[in-house]
Design a protein around this motif. Structure first.
Motif, mmCIF file in Angstrom:
data_model
loop_
_atom_site.group_PDB
_atom_site.id
_atom_site.type_symbol
_atom_site.label_atom_id
_atom_site.label_comp_id
_atom_site.label_asym_id
_atom_site.label_seq_id
_atom_site.Cartn_x
_atom_site.Cartn_y
_atom_site.Cartn_z
ATOM 1 N N MET A 197 0.847 -1.197 0.000
ATOM 2 C CA MET A 197 0.000 0.000 0.000
ATOM 3 C C MET A 197 0.883 1.248 0.000
ATOM 4 N N SER A 198 0.577 2.226 -0.884
ATOM 5 C CA SER A 198 1.356 3.452 -0.952
ATOM 6 C C SER A 198 1.107 4.308 0.279
ATOM 7 N N GLN A 199 1.995 5.294 0.477
ATOM 8 C CA GLN A 199 1.806 6.211 1.606
ATOM 9 C C GLN A 199 0.467 6.936 1.486
ATOM 10 N N TYR A 200 0.112 7.318 0.253
ATOM 11 C CA TYR A 200 -1.159 8.025 0.099
ATOM 12 C C TYR A 200 -2.338 7.120 0.419
ATOM 13 N N GLU A 201 -2.329 5.893 -0.055
ATOM 14 C CA GLU A 201 -3.443 4.995 0.218
ATOM 15 C C GLU A 201 -3.575 4.729 1.706
ATOM 16 N N SER A 202 -2.443 4.622 2.384
ATOM 17 C CA SER A 202 -2.474 4.446 3.836
ATOM 18 C C SER A 202 -3.078 5.675 4.511
ATOM 19 N N LEU A 253 8.832 34.728 -11.918
ATOM 20 C CA LEU A 253 7.467 34.287 -11.647
ATOM 21 C C LEU A 253 7.141 32.999 -12.388
ATOM 22 N N ASP A 254 7.604 32.882 -13.630
ATOM 23 C CA ASP A 254 7.393 31.641 -14.388
ATOM 24 C C ASP A 254 7.944 30.448 -13.615
ATOM 25 N N PHE A 255 9.162 30.611 -13.099
ATOM 26 C CA PHE A 255 9.747 29.517 -12.321
ATOM 27 C C PHE A 255 8.924 29.245 -11.070
ATOM 28 N N ALA A 256 8.568 30.292 -10.346
ATOM 29 C CA ALA A 256 7.831 30.100 -9.095
ATOM 30 C C ALA A 256 6.499 29.404 -9.338
ATOM 31 N N PHE A 257 5.741 29.872 -10.326
ATOM 32 C CA PHE A 257 4.445 29.256 -10.596
ATOM 33 C C PHE A 257 4.589 27.805 -11.054
ATOM 34 N N SER A 258 5.711 27.481 -11.693
ATOM 35 C CA SER A 258 5.916 26.103 -12.140
ATOM 36 C C SER A 258 6.172 25.161 -10.974
ATOM 37 N N ARG A 259 6.463 25.685 -9.813
ATOM 38 C CA ARG A 259 6.719 24.866 -8.627
ATOM 39 C C ARG A 259 5.603 24.986 -7.588
ATOM 40 N N ILE A 260 4.539 25.709 -7.938
ATOM 41 C CA ILE A 260 3.379 25.858 -7.057
ATOM 42 C C ILE A 260 2.227 25.076 -7.682
ATOM 43 N N PRO A 261 1.691 24.069 -7.018
ATOM 44 C CA PRO A 261 0.623 23.269 -7.636
ATOM 45 C C PRO A 261 -0.651 24.079 -7.838
ATOM 46 N N GLY A 262 -1.347 23.811 -8.946
ATOM 47 C CA GLY A 262 -2.604 24.486 -9.213
ATOM 48 C C GLY A 262 -2.454 25.666 -10.150
ATOM 49 N N ALA A 319 1.678 15.437 -0.579
ATOM 50 C CA ALA A 319 2.602 14.876 -1.562
ATOM 51 C C ALA A 319 1.850 14.295 -2.755
ATOM 52 N N GLU A 320 0.708 13.649 -2.501
ATOM 53 C CA GLU A 320 -0.102 13.111 -3.580
ATOM 54 C C GLU A 320 -0.666 14.233 -4.448
ATOM 55 N N PHE A 321 -1.128 15.293 -3.817
ATOM 56 C CA PHE A 321 -1.636 16.445 -4.557
ATOM 57 C C PHE A 321 -0.550 17.015 -5.462
ATOM 58 N N CYS A 322 0.654 17.198 -4.929
ATOM 59 C CA CYS A 322 1.754 17.734 -5.723
ATOM 60 C C CYS A 322 2.128 16.799 -6.859
ATOM 61 N N ALA A 323 2.120 15.494 -6.615
ATOM 62 C CA ALA A 323 2.437 14.538 -7.670
ATOM 63 C C ALA A 323 1.442 14.643 -8.816
ATOM 64 N N ARG A 324 0.168 14.782 -8.489
ATOM 65 C CA ARG A 324 -0.847 14.909 -9.535
ATOM 66 C C ARG A 324 -0.695 16.225 -10.302
ATOM 67 N N MET A 325 -0.215 17.258 -9.614
ATOM 68 C CA MET A 325 0.003 18.550 -10.259
ATOM 69 C C MET A 325 1.379 18.641 -10.911
ATOM 70 N N GLU A 326 2.171 17.568 -10.801
ATOM 71 C CA GLU A 326 3.494 17.446 -11.416
ATOM 72 C C GLU A 326 4.462 18.518 -10.931
ATOM 73 N N VAL A 327 4.469 18.740 -9.617
ATOM 74 C CA VAL A 327 5.458 19.622 -9.000
ATOM 75 C C VAL A 327 6.193 18.840 -7.914
ATOM 76 N N PRO A 328 7.463 19.166 -7.666
ATOM 77 C CA PRO A 328 8.257 18.388 -6.717
ATOM 78 C C PRO A 328 7.936 18.719 -5.267
ATOM 79 N N VAL A 329 8.356 17.840 -4.377
ATOM 80 C CA VAL A 329 8.257 18.057 -2.934
ATOM 81 C C VAL A 329 9.590 17.690 -2.294
ATOM 82 N N GLY A 330 9.747 18.096 -1.032
ATOM 83 C CA GLY A 330 10.893 17.656 -0.243
ATOM 84 C C GLY A 330 12.237 18.061 -0.819
#
Length: 413
Positions: free
Chosen positions: A1-6, A74-83, A384-395
């Motif tokens: 089971m993934s961390q998100y599913e848990s 700003l382009d860089f910043a928005f590319s690392r902010i989900p949504g 982390a799951e939200f960021c993964a779906r939005m294709e932005v990094p975490v951690g």
């Protein structure tokens, strides 16, 4: 089971559906402020005017010096902010080879910003700039005793509303035009009423021409005090609460504009009974309106929880207002905005019906137990799951990205 599913299973035990929270968070747009990127300098031709109580401290390398540099950051910043979000632009950030004074600005001086926002899929918000100008050096603008100075700033305010309305129409999204003025006095005044009557009349003149709310929304913003106006601020919270109620404008609550012991989250449900919509400027004051980058602090978490608990997300425009020149400016944007989103997610993941049920039953023991145990749930896995779906990094991957970009701009003079 993934961390998100848990994590999803853990929240389900409390009656919370994480997928619903993620979908709601996707739809919450945050208005990111342009002035973090260049230390509130702007792109006007300067004439030695003072800052009007606005001051950024520090000299960290990489400050944006041109509109193109600011947009790249700003382009860089928005590319690392989900949504999908918005940019909050001040009038002193025009992009033009001309040098119009504040009372002569036009929409065409900002078209590069509109074109960029359209290409980037962003909304725009706007602000008249009533500071950092020779005609604001007395710390009086719309409330100035000199009618000529008042007229200058009234015309500036009128033009910003026209520009904001055009921005909103071009982008198909209402542009919030927020009025804040630095007006006040360093020492105790004799006649507070006269200054407030002048401010009220000036605001009435600015708002005289109706604008389509589908394109532009008016907002007014209060303040407790500032540099040079320690004894008296004309546009107090009480002044603007009354004004917004009478005139039907948005009321802006800036977290740095109140007494340090005031709980800004507590104000939301009160003002929502009197005004239809609210504008938030989220920052982190230390002892005064110092506008530090926001953390996942109790104040921010309480703000987000109040928005969710009182069902105010649909009536509240969330904007940020911090500027720190002692750290990477792009990192400040990314981490600060993501912290606002994290706070909203934590609020959306609370079992509100259960919590409200305990409170309505006056079972404060149960409310106490619930609120404390809920703090241990795995919110980070959902983020982390939200960021993964939005294709932005975490951690660590995010930190590495922020470091690489900072290294690329560190050579700016």
């Amino acid at each position: 089971m993934s961390q998100y599913e848990s994590a999803r299973a853990a929240f389900a035990d409390w009656g919370v559906e994480t997928e619903t929270a993620i979908e709601r968070l996707k739809d919450i747009a945050i208005s990111v402020h342009c002035w973090q990127g260049d230390d509130v300098v702007g792109f006007e031709a300067k004439s030695g005017a003072s800052g009007g109580g606005i001051q950024a401290t520090g000299n960290y390398p990489g400050r944006a010096r041109t509109p193109d540099e600011l947009r790249a950051d700003l382009d860089f910043a928005f590319s690392r902010i989900p949504g999908r979000h918005r940019l909050n632009l001040h009038a002193m950030y025009m992009d033009t080879d001309e040098s119009p004074d504040r009372d002569a600005i036009e929409y065409r001086h900002f078209t590069p910003w509109v074109d960029w926002a359209r290409d980037s899929g962003l909304g725009l918000d706007f602000n008249p700039t009533f500071f950092a100008h020779a005609k604001a050096d007395d710390n009086l603008t719309l409330a100035h005793p000199d009618a000529g100075i008042r007229d200058f700033w009234i015309e500036h305010g009128r033009r910003t509303r026209e520009i904001a309305a055009r921005m909103g129409a071009e982008l198909g999204s209402p542009c919030v035009n927020n009025i804040w003025v630095p007006d006040g006095m360093k020492d105790h005044p004799i006649d507070r009423m006269a200054a407030r009557q002048r401010l009220q009349s000036s605001l009435d003149a600015i708002l005289a021409d109706p604008q389509d709310r589908a394109n532009m929304l008016d907002a007014v913003e209060s303040k407790l005090f500032g540099i040079g106006v320690e004894a008296f601020t004309v546009g107090s919270h009480e002044f603007y609460l009354g004004y917004a109620t009478r005139r039907g404008t948005l009321l802006c609550l800036d977290m740095g504009h109140f007494h340090p012991t005031e709980n800004i989250a507590d104000k939301l449900s009160s003002v929502a009974l009197s005004v239809d919509e609210i504008l938030l400027h989220v920052s982190r004051p230390m002892r005064w309106d110092s506008d530090h980058v926001i953390l996942q602090s109790d104040d921010i978490l309480a703000m987000a929880q109040e928005l969710v608990a009182c069902d105010l997300l649909g009536r509240t425009h969330i904007g940020l207002d911090f500027f720190d020149a002692t750290i990477s400016r792009t990192a400040a944007w990314v981490i600060g905005t993501r912290n606002m989103q994290k706070a909203l997610l934590r609020a959306l993941l609370l079992p509100m019906d259960t919590l409200k049920g305990a409170e309505n039953a006056l079972d404060f023991s149960r409310r106490f137990m619930l609120t404390e145990e809920l703090k241990d749930l795995p919110y980070g896995a959902v983020w982390a799951e939200f960021c993964a779906r939005m294709e932005v990094p975490v951690g660590q991957a995010l930190i590495a990205d922020l470091d690489r970009y900072q290294d690329s701009v560190a050579g700016r003079g």
